[in-house]
Design a protein around this motif. Structure first.
Motif, PDB file in Angstrom:
ATOM      1  N   VAL A 133       0.869  -1.172   0.000  1.00 46.81           N
ATOM      2  CA  VAL A 133       0.000   0.000   0.000  1.00 46.81           C
ATOM      3  C   VAL A 133       0.909   1.226   0.000  1.00 46.81           C
ATOM      4  CG1 VAL A 133      -1.757   1.287   1.261  1.00 46.81           C
ATOM      5  CG2 VAL A 133      -1.813  -1.220   1.228  1.00 46.81           C
ATOM      6  N   ILE A 134       0.788   2.040  -1.039  1.00 44.36           N
ATOM      7  CA  ILE A 134       1.620   3.228  -1.183  1.00 44.36           C
ATOM      8  C   ILE A 134       0.746   4.461  -0.976  1.00 44.36           C
ATOM      9  CG2 ILE A 134       3.292   4.442  -2.629  1.00 44.36           C
ATOM     10  CD1 ILE A 134       4.017   1.460  -2.153  1.00 44.36           C
ATOM     11  N   PRO A 135       0.910   5.156   0.142  1.00 44.29           N
ATOM     12  CA  PRO A 135       0.130   6.385   0.349  1.00 44.29           C
ATOM     13  C   PRO A 135       0.431   7.395  -0.767  1.00 44.29           C
ATOM     14  CG  PRO A 135       1.170   5.682   2.395  1.00 44.29           C
ATOM     15  CD  PRO A 135       1.738   4.832   1.297  1.00 44.29           C
ATOM     16  N   GLU A 136      -0.615   7.987  -1.305  1.00 45.40           N
ATOM     17  CA  GLU A 136      -0.476   8.903  -2.438  1.00 45.40           C
ATOM     18  C   GLU A 136       0.399  10.106  -2.125  1.00 45.40           C
ATOM     19  OE1 GLU A 136      -4.142   9.973  -4.339  1.00 45.40           O
ATOM     20  OE2 GLU A 136      -4.933   7.953  -4.063  1.00 45.40           O
ATOM     21  N   ASP A 137       0.351  10.590  -0.892  1.00 47.92           N
ATOM     22  CA  ASP A 137       1.085  11.805  -0.543  1.00 47.92           C
ATOM     23  C   ASP A 137       2.600  11.606  -0.431  1.00 47.92           C
ATOM     24  OD1 ASP A 137       0.749  10.249   1.748  1.00 47.92           O
ATOM     25  OD2 ASP A 137       0.680  11.992   3.083  1.00 47.92           O
TER      26      ASP A 137
ATOM     27  N   ARG B 146       6.750   5.360  -6.096  1.00 51.74           N
ATOM     28  CA  ARG B 146       6.060   4.324  -6.875  1.00 51.74           C
ATOM     29  C   ARG B 146       5.946   3.010  -6.128  1.00 51.74           C
ATOM     30  NH1 ARG B 146       9.140   3.938 -12.255  1.00 51.74           N
ATOM     31  NH2 ARG B 146       8.842   1.827 -11.564  1.00 51.74           N
TER      32      ARG B 146
ATOM     33  N   GLY C 199       4.610  10.336  -2.830  1.00 46.86           N
ATOM     34  CA  GLY C 199       5.273  10.609  -4.096  1.00 46.86           C
ATOM     35  C   GLY C 199       6.267   9.540  -4.521  1.00 46.86           C
TER      36      GLY C 199
END
Length: 140
Positions: free
Chosen positions: A51-55, A59, A57
């Protein structure tokens, strides 16, 4: 001549939610891995979605780090498309002045963290490590 590949003899530890040492995720205590070999193990990320938090930045992950003690820090590259990582003396690079990794000893507890290491920049003079998954391995 032997046809046995040494890494095939290593135990496989599968990265999953149950072993993620993140108490925020659930109400149950995270599981820990246990191995009895001292040569190493294979860390498998097959089927696991980070899970990569959008904030942030970023990939995705780019590094696997292992901590064995105050002065035992090691790392290896995490590469997109690869899902099996042999965690062995030949594959780990010593970090922050640590002695080279030579294998595990009974009674050790290793922390394995998969994440993203960002280089220093104008805003942050130190590299920044963002943990995307971490697990504990007990060496018997």
């Amino acid at each position: 001549m032997s046809s046995v590949t040494p890494q095939l003899e290593l135990p496989v530890l599968v990265v999953d939610r149950a072993h993620w040492q993140n108490t925020i995720i659930g109400e149950t205590e995270p599981s820990e891995y246990s191995i009895s070999t001292h040569q190493g193990f294979i860390l498998s990320t097959q089927g696991y979605e980070f899970v990569i938090p959008e904030d942030l930045g970023i990939r995705g992950p780019n590094i696997i780090q292992m901590i064995l003690g105050k002065a035992q820090f090691y790392a290896m590259a995490y590469e997109e498309g690869i899902n099996e990582y042999p965690i062995t003396a030949g594959n780990l690079v010593a970090m922050y002045g640590s002695e080279p990794f030579s294998g595990f000893e009974s009674g050790q507890k290793a922390i394995i963290a998969i994440g993203h290491l960002s280089p220093p920049d104008e805003d942050s003079p130190q590299p920044k490590f963002t943990v995307l998954w971490a697990g504990v391995v007990n060496i018997q």
